[in-house]
Design a protein around this motif. Sequence first.
Motif, PDB file in Angstrom:
ATOM      1  N   GLY A 128       0.834  -1.190   0.000  1.00  0.00           N
ATOM      2  CA  GLY A 128       0.000   0.000   0.000  1.00  0.00           C
ATOM      3  C   GLY A 128       0.874   1.248   0.000  1.00  0.00           C
ATOM      4  N   GLU A 129       0.389   2.327  -0.591  1.00  0.00           N
ATOM      5  CA  GLU A 129       1.249   3.473  -0.832  1.00  0.00           C
ATOM      6  C   GLU A 129       1.803   4.093   0.444  1.00  0.00           C
ATOM      7  OE1 GLU A 129      -1.029   6.218  -3.129  1.00  0.00           O
ATOM      8  OE2 GLU A 129      -2.331   6.810  -1.468  1.00  0.00           O
ATOM      9  N   HIS A 130       1.016   4.208   1.499  1.00  0.00           N
ATOM     10  CA  HIS A 130       1.491   4.854   2.716  1.00  0.00           C
ATOM     11  C   HIS A 130       2.562   4.014   3.410  1.00  0.00           C
ATOM     12  CE1 HIS A 130      -1.448   8.240   3.078  1.00  0.00           C
ATOM     13  NE2 HIS A 130      -2.088   7.470   2.214  1.00  0.00           N
ATOM     14  N   ARG A 131       2.293   2.725   3.556  1.00  0.00           N
ATOM     15  CA  ARG A 131       3.277   1.858   4.205  1.00  0.00           C
ATOM     16  C   ARG A 131       4.525   1.714   3.349  1.00  0.00           C
ATOM     17  NH1 ARG A 131       1.141  -3.620   6.739  1.00  0.00           N
ATOM     18  NH2 ARG A 131       0.166  -2.042   8.076  1.00  0.00           N
ATOM     19  N   PHE A 132       4.323   1.649   2.029  1.00  0.00           N
ATOM     20  CA  PHE A 132       5.472   1.549   1.130  1.00  0.00           C
ATOM     21  C   PHE A 132       6.438   2.708   1.357  1.00  0.00           C
ATOM     22  CE2 PHE A 132       7.580   3.053  -2.687  1.00  0.00           C
ATOM     23  CZ  PHE A 132       8.288   1.929  -3.091  1.00  0.00           C
ATOM     24  N   TRP A 198      -0.030  12.987   3.536  1.00  0.00           N
ATOM     25  CA  TRP A 198       0.166  12.797   2.099  1.00  0.00           C
ATOM     26  C   TRP A 198       0.168  14.144   1.401  1.00  0.00           C
ATOM     27  CZ3 TRP A 198       2.178   8.342   1.058  1.00  0.00           C
ATOM     28  CH2 TRP A 198       2.358   7.928  -0.267  1.00  0.00           C
ATOM     29  N   ILE A 199       0.320  14.130   0.078  1.00  0.00           N
ATOM     30  CA  ILE A 199       0.338  15.344  -0.735  1.00  0.00           C
ATOM     31  C   ILE A 199      -0.790  15.251  -1.755  1.00  0.00           C
ATOM     32  CG2 ILE A 199       1.673  16.809  -2.295  1.00  0.00           C
ATOM     33  CD1 ILE A 199       2.852  16.691   0.505  1.00  0.00           C
ATOM     34  N   ASN A 200      -1.765  16.117  -1.622  1.00  0.00           N
ATOM     35  CA  ASN A 200      -2.889  16.117  -2.555  1.00  0.00           C
ATOM     36  C   ASN A 200      -2.511  16.789  -3.874  1.00  0.00           C
ATOM     37  OD1 ASN A 200      -4.919  14.794  -0.978  1.00  0.00           O
ATOM     38  ND2 ASN A 200      -5.081  16.639   0.278  1.00  0.00           N
ATOM     39  N   TYR A 201      -3.373  16.645  -4.867  1.00  0.00           N
ATOM     40  CA  TYR A 201      -3.140  17.273  -6.169  1.00  0.00           C
ATOM     41  C   TYR A 201      -2.895  18.772  -6.009  1.00  0.00           C
ATOM     42  CZ  TYR A 201      -5.091  12.958  -8.142  1.00  0.00           C
ATOM     43  OH  TYR A 201      -5.326  11.648  -8.485  1.00  0.00           O
ATOM     44  N   LEU A 202      -1.875  19.256  -6.709  1.00  0.00           N
ATOM     45  CA  LEU A 202      -1.466  20.659  -6.708  1.00  0.00           C
ATOM     46  C   LEU A 202      -0.959  21.137  -5.345  1.00  0.00           C
ATOM     47  CD1 LEU A 202      -4.272  22.186  -8.974  1.00  0.00           C
ATOM     48  CD2 LEU A 202      -1.896  21.747  -9.621  1.00  0.00           C
ATOM     49  N   GLY A 203      -0.778  20.198  -4.422  1.00  0.00           N
ATOM     50  CA  GLY A 203      -0.183  20.537  -3.131  1.00  0.00           C
ATOM     51  C   GLY A 203       1.329  20.484  -3.196  1.00  0.00           C
ATOM     52  N   GLY A 204       1.971  21.030  -2.185  1.00  0.00           N
ATOM     53  CA  GLY A 204       3.423  21.026  -2.140  1.00  0.00           C
ATOM     54  C   GLY A 204       3.948  22.027  -1.141  1.00  0.00           C
TER      55      GLY A 204
END
Length: 239
Positions: A128-132, A198-204
Amino acid sequence: MSNLADIHWNRDVLNIISQSEDLIPDLPAILMIRHSAREEPKDLLNAINAPLTELGKKLAIEFGDKLNISKQYRIFHSPKPRCKNTALKIQEGLDNNQVKTEFKGELDSLIRINSDRNIFAKYWNRDGEHRFVDYWFSGFYPKWEIEPAIVVAQRTAKDIMHNFQEIESNKVDLYISHDYSILIYLRYWCGILATKEWINYLGGFWLQFQKDHIFLLFGGKKFHIPYPAWWIWRPTQLN
């Protein structure tokens, strides 16, 4: 039609827009963001090349239209088409306000990870993406299978600082990248672990460089962060 104010994932992008007012005057900046909304296949190998949705294109234009118009922007992007298209749509939004831009094109290190794609996908899909990402950052995966995340962070830092040496005081270097890349940069450039949020779309995040620290704008907060021990570059614009 939906706009940035209505989208459920808008927290990160609205922070980016509002925090541009917190930048230190007369000091160049870096803006590192994720691409706009894309199609969302569940399998990583299909997601790698997923294009922007029509809504994603519209929101990228709106994002560019809302960026600080007192700045000038040099735009770089990951080689993936969704990042290039995000960059072009942001430029279109900036053009609506007659903001000066330079489209600089691809930067390979914004996506480059020295790993077999199938091995990378195997671990991503299994864990899974978070654990990865948590496992990757902690060195859990064999480095001969997946390049250590800190090496990825150092390679991109070298590239962006090379670009940054020639930037003028009123300019922003805008980079369009990917969620996991931005998580890597936050962790190894700034010491911030953001895998839970996490980082949402257009976030940073925004970065500015001062003599003895990095000034970071992220998540609606301001940070003054000492340079990592391995960070050998200092911008020529510093007093």
